[in-house]
Design a protein around this motif. Structure first.
Motif, PDB file in Angstrom:
ATOM      1  N   ALA A 139      -3.898  -7.446   0.734  1.00  0.00           N
ATOM      2  CA  ALA A 139      -5.140  -6.436   0.704  1.00  0.00           C
ATOM      3  C   ALA A 139      -4.501  -5.151   0.817  1.00  0.00           C
ATOM      4  O   ALA A 139      -4.854  -4.150   0.334  1.00  0.00           O
ATOM      5  CB  ALA A 139      -5.676  -6.687   2.160  1.00  0.00           C
ATOM      6  N   GLN A 140      -3.244  -5.369   1.471  1.00  0.00           N
ATOM      7  CA  GLN A 140      -2.389  -4.063   1.519  1.00  0.00           C
ATOM      8  C   GLN A 140      -2.138  -3.510   0.174  1.00  0.00           C
ATOM      9  O   GLN A 140      -1.905  -2.254  -0.029  1.00  0.00           O
ATOM     10  CB  GLN A 140      -1.149  -4.175   2.641  1.00  0.00           C
ATOM     11  CG  GLN A 140      -1.683  -4.124   4.062  1.00  0.00           C
ATOM     12  CD  GLN A 140      -0.676  -4.403   4.878  1.00  0.00           C
ATOM     13  OE1 GLN A 140       0.626  -4.797   4.448  1.00  0.00           O
ATOM     14  NE2 GLN A 140      -0.781  -4.265   6.287  1.00  0.00           N
ATOM     15  N   ALA A 141      -1.626  -4.530  -0.501  1.00  0.00           N
ATOM     16  CA  ALA A 141      -1.037  -4.081  -2.023  1.00  0.00           C
ATOM     17  C   ALA A 141      -2.126  -3.714  -2.726  1.00  0.00           C
ATOM     18  O   ALA A 141      -2.151  -2.801  -3.619  1.00  0.00           O
ATOM     19  CB  ALA A 141      -0.419  -5.288  -2.516  1.00  0.00           C
ATOM     20  N   ALA A 142      -3.404  -4.216  -2.577  1.00  0.00           N
ATOM     21  CA  ALA A 142      -4.494  -3.937  -3.511  1.00  0.00           C
ATOM     22  C   ALA A 142      -4.767  -2.341  -3.142  1.00  0.00           C
ATOM     23  O   ALA A 142      -5.175  -1.463  -4.078  1.00  0.00           O
ATOM     24  CB  ALA A 142      -5.736  -4.607  -3.041  1.00  0.00           C
ATOM     25  N   ALA A 143      -5.076  -2.218  -1.672  1.00  0.00           N
ATOM     26  CA  ALA A 143      -5.303  -0.713  -1.305  1.00  0.00           C
ATOM     27  C   ALA A 143      -4.205   0.377  -1.978  1.00  0.00           C
ATOM     28  O   ALA A 143      -4.671   1.509  -2.415  1.00  0.00           O
ATOM     29  CB  ALA A 143      -5.241  -0.640   0.145  1.00  0.00           C
ATOM     30  N   GLU A 144      -2.869  -0.093  -2.014  1.00  0.00           N
ATOM     31  CA  GLU A 144      -1.865   0.707  -2.439  1.00  0.00           C
ATOM     32  C   GLU A 144      -2.111   0.856  -3.893  1.00  0.00           C
ATOM     33  O   GLU A 144      -1.904   2.124  -4.521  1.00  0.00           O
ATOM     34  CB  GLU A 144      -0.475   0.046  -2.143  1.00  0.00           C
ATOM     35  CG  GLU A 144       0.651   1.234  -2.696  1.00  0.00           C
ATOM     36  CD  GLU A 144       0.744   2.184  -2.073  1.00  0.00           C
ATOM     37  OE1 GLU A 144       1.076   3.341  -2.856  1.00  0.00           O
ATOM     38  OE2 GLU A 144       0.135   2.552  -1.141  1.00  0.00           O
ATOM     39  N   GLN A 145      -2.369  -0.205  -4.824  1.00  0.00           N
ATOM     40  CA  GLN A 145      -2.575   0.359  -5.965  1.00  0.00           C
ATOM     41  C   GLN A 145      -3.989   0.926  -6.248  1.00  0.00           C
ATOM     42  O   GLN A 145      -3.853   1.528  -7.335  1.00  0.00           O
ATOM     43  CB  GLN A 145      -2.880  -1.265  -6.902  1.00  0.00           C
ATOM     44  CG  GLN A 145      -1.612  -2.201  -7.023  1.00  0.00           C
ATOM     45  CD  GLN A 145      -1.924  -3.342  -7.794  1.00  0.00           C
ATOM     46  OE1 GLN A 145      -2.947  -3.778  -7.773  1.00  0.00           O
ATOM     47  NE2 GLN A 145      -0.762  -3.898  -8.617  1.00  0.00           N
ATOM     48  N   HIS A 146      -4.783   0.934  -5.203  1.00  0.00           N
ATOM     49  CA  HIS A 146      -6.123   1.601  -5.609  1.00  0.00           C
ATOM     50  C   HIS A 146      -5.646   2.987  -5.399  1.00  0.00           C
ATOM     51  O   HIS A 146      -6.328   3.935  -5.958  1.00  0.00           O
ATOM     52  CB  HIS A 146      -7.125   1.283  -4.602  1.00  0.00           C
ATOM     53  CG  HIS A 146      -8.317   2.275  -4.437  1.00  0.00           C
ATOM     54  ND1 HIS A 146      -9.435   1.995  -5.736  1.00  0.00           N
ATOM     55  CD2 HIS A 146      -8.918   3.155  -3.742  1.00  0.00           C
ATOM     56  CE1 HIS A 146     -10.379   2.999  -5.059  1.00  0.00           C
ATOM     57  NE2 HIS A 146     -10.054   3.684  -4.274  1.00  0.00           N
ATOM     58  N   ARG A 147      -4.861   3.511  -4.233  1.00  0.00           N
ATOM     59  CA  ARG A 147      -4.428   4.959  -4.230  1.00  0.00           C
ATOM     60  C   ARG A 147      -3.513   5.353  -5.380  1.00  0.00           C
ATOM     61  O   ARG A 147      -3.711   6.499  -5.729  1.00  0.00           O
ATOM     62  CB  ARG A 147      -3.528   4.939  -2.756  1.00  0.00           C
ATOM     63  CG  ARG A 147      -4.334   4.789  -1.538  1.00  0.00           C
ATOM     64  CD  ARG A 147      -3.553   5.265  -0.235  1.00  0.00           C
ATOM     65  NE  ARG A 147      -2.581   4.254   0.029  1.00  0.00           N
ATOM     66  CZ  ARG A 147      -2.969   3.228   0.580  1.00  0.00           C
ATOM     67  NH1 ARG A 147      -3.993   2.923   1.328  1.00  0.00           N
ATOM     68  NH2 ARG A 147      -2.117   2.011   0.788  1.00  0.00           N
ATOM     69  N   ALA A 148      -2.875   4.473  -5.871  1.00  0.00           N
ATOM     70  CA  ALA A 148      -1.883   4.884  -7.003  1.00  0.00           C
ATOM     71  C   ALA A 148      -2.878   5.080  -8.031  1.00  0.00           C
ATOM     72  O   ALA A 148      -2.571   6.176  -9.003  1.00  0.00           O
ATOM     73  CB  ALA A 148      -0.999   3.854  -7.283  1.00  0.00           C
ATOM     74  N   ALA A 149      -3.811   4.297  -8.611  1.00  0.00           N
ATOM     75  CA  ALA A 149      -4.926   4.421  -9.636  1.00  0.00           C
ATOM     76  C   ALA A 149      -5.485   5.803  -9.419  1.00  0.00           C
ATOM     77  O   ALA A 149      -5.581   6.671 -10.455  1.00  0.00           O
ATOM     78  CB  ALA A 149      -5.701   3.256  -9.694  1.00  0.00           C
ATOM     79  N   LEU A 150      -6.006   6.119  -8.234  1.00  0.00           N
ATOM     80  CA  LEU A 150      -6.599   7.530  -8.090  1.00  0.00           C
ATOM     81  C   LEU A 150      -5.512   8.688  -8.230  1.00  0.00           C
ATOM     82  O   LEU A 150      -6.016   9.530  -8.857  1.00  0.00           O
ATOM     83  CB  LEU A 150      -7.258   7.518  -6.597  1.00  0.00           C
ATOM     84  CG  LEU A 150      -8.443   6.596  -6.192  1.00  0.00           C
ATOM     85  CD1 LEU A 150      -8.855   6.526  -5.039  1.00  0.00           C
ATOM     86  CD2 LEU A 150      -9.439   6.884  -7.268  1.00  0.00           C
ATOM     87  N   ALA A 151      -4.441   8.521  -7.689  1.00  0.00           N
ATOM     88  CA  ALA A 151      -3.455   9.586  -8.128  1.00  0.00           C
ATOM     89  C   ALA A 151      -3.212   9.857  -9.578  1.00  0.00           C
ATOM     90  O   ALA A 151      -3.288  11.034  -9.956  1.00  0.00           O
ATOM     91  CB  ALA A 151      -2.147   9.175  -7.643  1.00  0.00           C
ATOM     92  N   THR A 152      -3.092   8.758 -10.277  1.00  0.00           N
ATOM     93  CA  THR A 152      -2.931   8.749 -11.880  1.00  0.00           C
ATOM     94  C   THR A 152      -4.274   9.374 -12.470  1.00  0.00           C
ATOM     95  O   THR A 152      -4.064  10.270 -13.221  1.00  0.00           O
ATOM     96  CB  THR A 152      -2.729   7.435 -12.242  1.00  0.00           C
ATOM     97  OG1 THR A 152      -1.595   6.797 -11.848  1.00  0.00           O
ATOM     98  CG2 THR A 152      -2.641   7.539 -13.967  1.00  0.00           C
ATOM     99  N   ILE A 153      -5.222   8.925 -11.652  1.00  0.00           N
ATOM    100  CA  ILE A 153      -6.238   9.702 -12.504  1.00  0.00           C
ATOM    101  C   ILE A 153      -6.643  11.156 -12.112  1.00  0.00           C
ATOM    102  O   ILE A 153      -6.920  11.902 -13.086  1.00  0.00           O
ATOM    103  CB  ILE A 153      -7.841   8.797 -11.907  1.00  0.00           C
ATOM    104  CG1 ILE A 153      -7.885   7.509 -12.570  1.00  0.00           C
ATOM    105  CG2 ILE A 153      -9.041   9.755 -12.286  1.00  0.00           C
ATOM    106  CD1 ILE A 153      -8.834   6.664 -12.022  1.00  0.00           C
ATOM    107  N   GLY A 154      -6.226  11.478 -10.746  1.00  0.00           N
ATOM    108  CA  GLY A 154      -6.288  12.892 -10.567  1.00  0.00           C
ATOM    109  C   GLY A 154      -5.238  13.703 -11.264  1.00  0.00           C
ATOM    110  O   GLY A 154      -5.292  15.009 -11.643  1.00  0.00           O
TER     111      GLY A 154
END
Length: 61
Positions: A32-47
């Motif tokens: 779950a922590q890894a998924a949350a980190e990937q989500h944050r990374a994806a949002l950073a890339t999109i941003g």
């Protein structure tokens, strides 16, 4: 196709996790922590590349 943000929905995963033993909670927690980190990374890339990322839909006005 996933229809829910939950790995247990529509699967036998819960049964398998229960049968797996004592340390399963750690695996689930770290997944779950890894998924949350990937989500944050994806949002950073999109941003960075494509769009403005806002904290919630309320920010859109």
């Amino acid at each position: 196709m996933k229809t829910a943000p939950n790995s247990f929905v529509g699967t036998r995963l819960g049964e398998l996790v229960d049968a797996a033993g004592f340390m399963t909670h750690s695996c689930v927690t770290f997944t779950a922590q890894a998924a949350a980190e990937q989500h944050r990374a994806a949002l950073a890339t999109i941003g960075d590349l494509y769009a403005v990322v806002v904290p919630s839909s309320a920010e859109l006005g």
